[in-house]
Structures are given as C-alpha cells and as structure tokens.
Design an enzyme around this catalytic site. Structure first.
Site, PDB file in Angstrom:
ATOM      1  N   GLU A 199      57.327  41.434  40.825  1.00 43.27           N
ATOM      2  CA  GLU A 199      57.187  40.216  41.594  1.00 43.27           C
ATOM      3  C   GLU A 199      56.770  39.058  40.697  1.00 43.27           C
ATOM      4  OE1 GLU A 199      56.416  41.795  46.044  1.00 43.27           O
ATOM      5  OE2 GLU A 199      54.679  41.839  44.740  1.00 43.27           O
ATOM      6  N   CYS A 253      53.409  32.602  38.151  1.00 44.03           N
ATOM      7  CA  CYS A 253      52.610  33.800  37.888  1.00 44.03           C
ATOM      8  C   CYS A 253      53.593  34.918  37.558  1.00 44.03           C
ATOM      9  CB  CYS A 253      51.799  34.125  39.134  1.00 44.03           C
ATOM     10  SG  CYS A 253      50.834  35.622  38.990  1.00 44.03           S
ATOM     11  N   CYS A 261      41.967  49.289  39.448  1.00 44.31           N
ATOM     12  CA  CYS A 261      40.899  48.475  40.019  1.00 44.31           C
ATOM     13  C   CYS A 261      40.922  48.637  41.538  1.00 44.31           C
ATOM     14  CB  CYS A 261      41.068  47.024  39.607  1.00 44.31           C
ATOM     15  SG  CYS A 261      41.111  46.840  37.802  1.00 44.31           S
ATOM     16  N   CYS A 264      42.678  46.061  43.941  1.00 47.94           N
ATOM     17  CA  CYS A 264      43.987  45.504  43.558  1.00 47.94           C
ATOM     18  C   CYS A 264      45.124  46.368  44.083  1.00 47.94           C
ATOM     19  CB  CYS A 264      44.059  45.399  42.036  1.00 47.94           C
ATOM     20  SG  CYS A 264      45.663  44.875  41.432  1.00 47.94           S
ATOM     21  N   CYS A 321      46.881  36.657  44.869  1.00 51.99           N
ATOM     22  CA  CYS A 321      46.354  37.517  43.787  1.00 51.99           C
ATOM     23  C   CYS A 321      46.130  38.930  44.277  1.00 51.99           C
ATOM     24  CB  CYS A 321      44.980  37.055  43.336  1.00 51.99           C
ATOM     25  SG  CYS A 321      44.939  35.562  42.439  1.00 51.99           S
TER      26      CYS A 321
HETATM   27  N1  SAH Z   1      45.808  42.945  35.025  1.00 51.45           N
HETATM   28  C1  SAH Z   1      45.336  41.660  34.745  1.00 51.45           C
HETATM   29  C2  SAH Z   1      46.176  40.561  35.367  1.00 51.45           C
HETATM   30  C3  SAH Z   1      46.657  40.742  36.786  1.00 51.45           C
HETATM   31  S1  SAH Z   1      45.522  40.578  38.108  1.00 51.45           S
HETATM   32  C4  SAH Z   1      43.903  41.536  35.189  1.00 51.45           C
HETATM   33  O1  SAH Z   1      43.417  42.413  35.859  1.00 51.45           O
HETATM   34  O2  SAH Z   1      43.282  40.554  34.818  1.00 51.45           O
HETATM   35  C5  SAH Z   1      45.225  38.850  38.339  1.00 51.45           C
HETATM   36  C6  SAH Z   1      43.868  38.580  38.999  1.00 51.45           C
HETATM   37  O3  SAH Z   1      43.864  38.882  40.408  1.00 51.45           O
HETATM   38  C7  SAH Z   1      42.760  39.419  38.391  1.00 51.45           C
HETATM   39  O4  SAH Z   1      41.591  38.674  38.201  1.00 51.45           O
HETATM   40  C8  SAH Z   1      42.543  40.440  39.461  1.00 51.45           C
HETATM   41  O5  SAH Z   1      41.296  41.029  39.305  1.00 51.45           O
HETATM   42  C9  SAH Z   1      42.706  39.634  40.713  1.00 51.45           C
HETATM   43  N2  SAH Z   1      42.921  40.443  41.916  1.00 51.45           N
HETATM   44  C10 SAH Z   1      43.467  41.665  41.986  1.00 51.45           C
HETATM   45  N3  SAH Z   1      43.494  42.090  43.278  1.00 51.45           N
HETATM   46  C11 SAH Z   1      42.961  41.109  44.026  1.00 51.45           C
HETATM   47  C12 SAH Z   1      42.759  40.949  45.430  1.00 51.45           C
HETATM   48  N4  SAH Z   1      43.126  41.883  46.292  1.00 51.45           N
HETATM   49  N5  SAH Z   1      42.194  39.812  45.863  1.00 51.45           N
HETATM   50  C13 SAH Z   1      41.869  38.839  44.973  1.00 51.45           C
HETATM   51  N6  SAH Z   1      42.048  38.927  43.651  1.00 51.45           N
HETATM   52  C14 SAH Z   1      42.595  40.052  43.171  1.00 51.45           C
HETATM   53 FE1  SF4 Z   2      43.294  46.030  37.568  1.00 49.92          FE
HETATM   54 FE2  SF4 Z   2      45.282  45.190  39.132  1.00 49.92          FE
HETATM   55 FE3  SF4 Z   2      44.791  43.929  36.804  1.00 49.92          FE
HETATM   56 FE4  SF4 Z   2      45.849  46.432  36.833  1.00 49.92          FE
HETATM   57  S1  SF4 Z   2      46.804  44.584  37.635  1.00 49.92           S
HETATM   58  S2  SF4 Z   2      44.164  45.695  35.530  1.00 49.92           S
HETATM   59  S3  SF4 Z   2      44.809  47.361  38.612  1.00 49.92           S
HETATM   60  S4  SF4 Z   2      43.446  44.021  38.584  1.00 49.92           S
END
Ligand code: SAH
Ligand code: SF4
Length: 392
Positions: A115, A128, A139, A142, A369
C-alpha cells in the site's frame, strides 16, 4: 471502526511483462545503469552520456517508452527496447478518502501487493511509501505487524511507488513545460508504509538516492523522512549514506513497556537507541529527530510517561509526534481519550518541545498509520510465532 464515508474505488488492470523478461532500468543507480548499458553493447566512451540522457527521460520526464527518447538515434532506441523495460509497480486500485487522502494498492513482481498513501495538505503533499511486503517485527499496535514478511522490495519497486503516484497525480512536466514549473503536489516522502526500512537498507538507500538526484525526481533530502522502529546498527549508516530526516517509533518510556509494544526493544533497548540517536543530527546534518508516540489508552499515556519522555530525550534536538492510535479489526489496544492526549501534549510542550497531535488521515479507507496491510496476505501470525519473533 465502522465508518460509512463514501469512497471512490476503481480498479485498473494493466498487462504486465513477465518478471524474467528484459531488464528493468527503474531502480538502477547511475553506476549500475552504466554497467548494464555497457554489458548490453553500449560503447564505453558513450556510456556516461547515454546514462544522463536515459536518466532524464525516465526520472525527469516520466517517459516509459524508449521510442519517445528523441535525442537518441532510432537504431539505439530500438536496441534499448529489445533489451530493457521501464517498469513501475502496477496500480491495482485507488481509493480516495473524503479528506482527499489517496490509498493505492500497488502490485509488484510475484503478485505481491503493497500500500502507498498520498496525503495532500495545504503547503505540501506527502507520499507514504512501503519498503517491505509485511514486516518481520510484531509491534502490538500495528496492523502490518500481523502480516508475515513476504519479501523486501527492490530499489525499483521503492522508487517506482513514487513514479506511480506521480503518474496518478499527473505530475510529470507536460510538453513545452520546464521541469519544476508547476508547484509540486508530491513534495515530501515518508518511509512509513509497510515494513521496516532499515531491514532493507541497500534498496531503500539506492531508491532514495534516485529520488534525490537533481536531474530527476529531485526531492531534497530534507523532504524525505525515514521511520524506524529502532534498528540501531543501521542508524549511523542512514545518516552517512542517505542523509534524510529520521523518525523513530518510540512509543514507550520504560523498557518493560517498550519490550511489549515494540519487541525490537529486547534487542536494542531504550538507552542503546537514544545513544545512537544523539549522533544522528550531527552525522546527517539535519536539525532534529521526530519521535513518534502512539497514544494507547492506559498503556503509555500517563503524566508520568510524558515526564519520563522529556527526561529521556534531553539533549536531542527533537519533535514529538503524538499519534492517536488508529484502530484495526482485532487490535489489542484502544485509543487514548482526547483529554488525555491533550494533557500529555501539554507536558511535552511546556518542556520546550513541539508536540503536534497528528490528525488521522484517510481513516475511512484504512489508510492511516499502522492500518496498512495488503488484502492478499491476510494470514495472521500465531501467538507462538509472534512470541518467538519477539525473543529474537
Ligand atoms: N516500520 C517503521 C515504519 C512504518 S510504521 C516503523 O515502525 O517506524 C509508521 C509509524 O506508524 C510508526 O511510528 C508506527 O509505530 C506507527 N503505527 C503503527 N501502527 C499504528 C497504529 N495502529 N496507530 C497509530 N500509529 C501506528
Ligand atoms: Fe513495527 Fe509495524 Fe513498523 Fe513493522 S511496520 S516495525 S510491525 S510498527
């Protein structure tokens, strides 16, 4: 979250060439492009000039057809067309949110999908982009983390997402128009889509170097932000070899909580991460680091957390982005109450840091996000797999 906001949804099917066909020139660095041309018979003496010409056609003018490269001889154009292709990910679908956010589903070789989200704002437009199909990390908040890593994207597939969006926004210069004459719709890039960019370092680096090249897409390194969950050994390399802005998914103020939310913390804990971050602004010549902090109800959103956060980042030029948790089906968390988020922001602001609360964009189309996850890869990891990964 149940929302019924109207969205437009159109599907396009564009025939694709087979992956084992001719070489795709998109994603090759200048050096690699030169070597490829020479290997296919371009005389060494001409190679530099040919690289410049082809580069400009592809990245400055958005040309995909060798026939349109009018400053090359007809015979040479034919030769190129026989050996090479200029291919970007296929746009499978496009959804447009009521707030103007666009979410694209892009298909890459092997039939995988990632995406890509375009977020228009008054003074800029941010794309993005994704760096992996799925993610090896898990995480807890996420959505992408529930999807297994399928594979790393190639440099061509990463820069190709930018080109695909420029196609959709009709942003390549038109005939008779100089490059950069119109205000840019796509002015910023964030590597915040699917995947952990620092687990795909070389491809991300090459793609960003192409995007920054002044004779092409020409985005300044200060308009590119790479977000990492904290892959410490790659942070200094990011400064030295890419030089873009850095964002860190911080999300917690004690190792105990961060171990659960961002399991990579078990490998590189808060202290180790902060030490690596302290050097970043100097090494990359950038001003400050963005700390991303997702607001999870009763998990990381207390006043004590806000105070600890301020203490921890002391001495690091920083901005703190507070991200209200974006929900997804089956998510184990809830978004903090609005008053809680504001109280948290206030403590940080009074300590002298910018602490914008990020308004979720494109929620009606699951483009916010952490909501990204491609439909084709719905398989959820088992609890045991998640725990095994977290213990790495
Ligand atoms: N993997 C990288 C980049 C992708 S995530 C990273 O983790 O930094 C981009 C951002 O969105 C990160 O800060 C992540 O922690 C945040 N994020 C992930 N899931 C989310 C959610 N459900 N609600 C809000 N932010 C979220
Ligand atoms: Fe964590 Fe999601 Fe970023 Fe992967 S994409 S490192 S699971 S926040």
């Amino acid at each position: 979250m149940t929302r019924t906001a109207p969205v437009t949804h159109d599907v396009m099917t564009i025939p694709r060439k087979l992956p084992d066909g001719p070489v795709n020139l998109v994603g090759l660095t200048r050096e690699a492009l030169r070597d490829t041309l020479v290997a296919h018979g371009t005389p060494e003496k001409q190679a530099r000039m040919r690289v410049n010409q082809i580069w400009q056609w592809i990245y400055q003018w958005g040309v995909r057809d060798f026939e349109a490269m009018t400053n090359l001889s007809k015979a040479y154009r034919r030769e190129l067309a026989e050996n090479f292709i200029i291919e970007t990910p296929e746009m499978v679908s496009r959804q447009i949110s009521t707030d103007g956010t666009r979410k694209y589903l892009a298909r890459i070789a092997g039939g995988h999908e990632v995406e890509v989200v375009y977020i228009p704002e008054e003074t800029r437009g941010t794309l993005c982009i994704s760096s992996q199909v799925g993610c090896t990390l898990t995480c807890s908040f996420c959505h992408t983390g529930t999807q297994k890593l399928v594979r790393n994207l190639t440099a061509g597939e990463i820069v190709g997402q930018i080109m695909m969006a420029r196609d959709d926004l009709d942003e390549w210069p038109r005939q008779g128009e100089g490059a950069g004459e119109r205000p840019r719709l796509l002015s910023n890039i964030v590597l915040m889509g699917m995947g952990e960019p620092l687990y795909n370092f070389e491809n991300v680096r090459d793609a960003m170097r192409i995007a920054m090249d002044g004779e092409g897409i020409s985005l300044s390194r200060r308009r590119i932000t790479l977000s990492t969950s904290g892959v410490v050994p790659e942070i200094a390399k990011t400064a030295e070899e890419i030089g873009c802005l850095l964002a860190v998914s911080f999300h917690a103020t004690t190792d105990e909580v961060r171990d659960k939310l961002v399991p990579i913390n078990r490998k590189w804990n808060i202290e180790t991460l902060l030490n690596a971050l302290r050097d970043y602004p100097r090494l990359s010549n950038s001003e400050r680091i963005t700390f991303e902090y997702v607001m999870l109800k009763d998990v990381n959103d207390s006043d004590a957390d806000a105070k600890r956060l301020v203490q921890l980042i002391k001495g690091i030029p920083a901005k703190i982005n507070l991200i209200p948790f974006n929900e997804w089906p089956g998510a184990p968390h809830q978004r903090s109450d609005w008053t809680r988020i504001e109280a948290f922001a206030d403590i940080i602001y009074k300590a002298g840091y910018a602490s914008p609360i990020r308004t979720p964009r494109g929620e009606d189309i699951m483009a916010a996000c952490g909501q990204l996850k491609s439909d084709t890869e719905r398989a959820r990891k088992s609890r045991r797999e998640i725990e095994a990964d977290a213990g790495r």
